[in-house]
Design a protein around this motif. Sequence first.
Motif: not given
Length: 188
Positions: A98-102, A106, A141-142, A145, A148-149
Motif C-alpha cells: 500500500s506504500l508506493h514511496h516508502a 517501512d 507523495k514521498h 509516506e 506516515q511510516v
Amino acid sequence: ILMCKGEIYGRVNSDDLLAEGAVQKVVDYFVSHPDVDIVYGECPLVDEHGSSFRGRFLKVIRDFYFKRLLRNWYGVLPTPTVFMKRAILDDVGLQDVSLHHAADYDLWCRIARKRYRFEYISETLAKFRIHSDQKSTLMKKHHAEIIQVTRRYGSWMDVLYAQSHLKYLLFRTYLGKIKWALLENVKS
C-alpha cells in the motif's frame, strides 16, 4: 520476492544498476560474518547513460541504529545496496504494497525493531540512476509516506524531527535548482 529461492535477498529497481562483483562481495561478507543479518554499502549516483552524476553518492549512515533510521531516514540505507538473509523476510513479512514511496523504509523499520544486525560495508554495491521520470522525484507523495511510516514506528519527537528534516531537504533541493539555473544563465 515470493519467487526468491536463495538464502540472500537483494532488490535493485529497474532504473538502478548492480555494481560489478557486488553479489560475490555480499556472499563473501555473509560467509565471513555469520552474525550479520543485513549488509548495505556505497551507492554512487549515475545519469541515464550510467555515467557518474557530478561525482556524487547517496548519503549512507555507517553506524546504523533504529532511532537514527527514524530521524534521518534519507540515505541511511540506499535500497539497491541492501542485501539480507531471506529468513528475515520470513520473520517480519514482505514490503507493504500500500506504500508506493516508502515501502522500503517501512520494511527497514520493521526489521530494525526486531533488532536484526545491520552492517555497512565499504564497497560500492549498486548505482542509483538519476533521471526525470523516477518515482523518487514525486516529493510531496514521498514525504507524506515517510511521515506516515515514522508515525507508525516512532514517537511524536521522531515525527517532528523527520518533518523538519524533510523541510530542510526540500529547501536544499529548491536552492540547488536555483543554483543550477543561475549557472546555466552564466554559461549562455
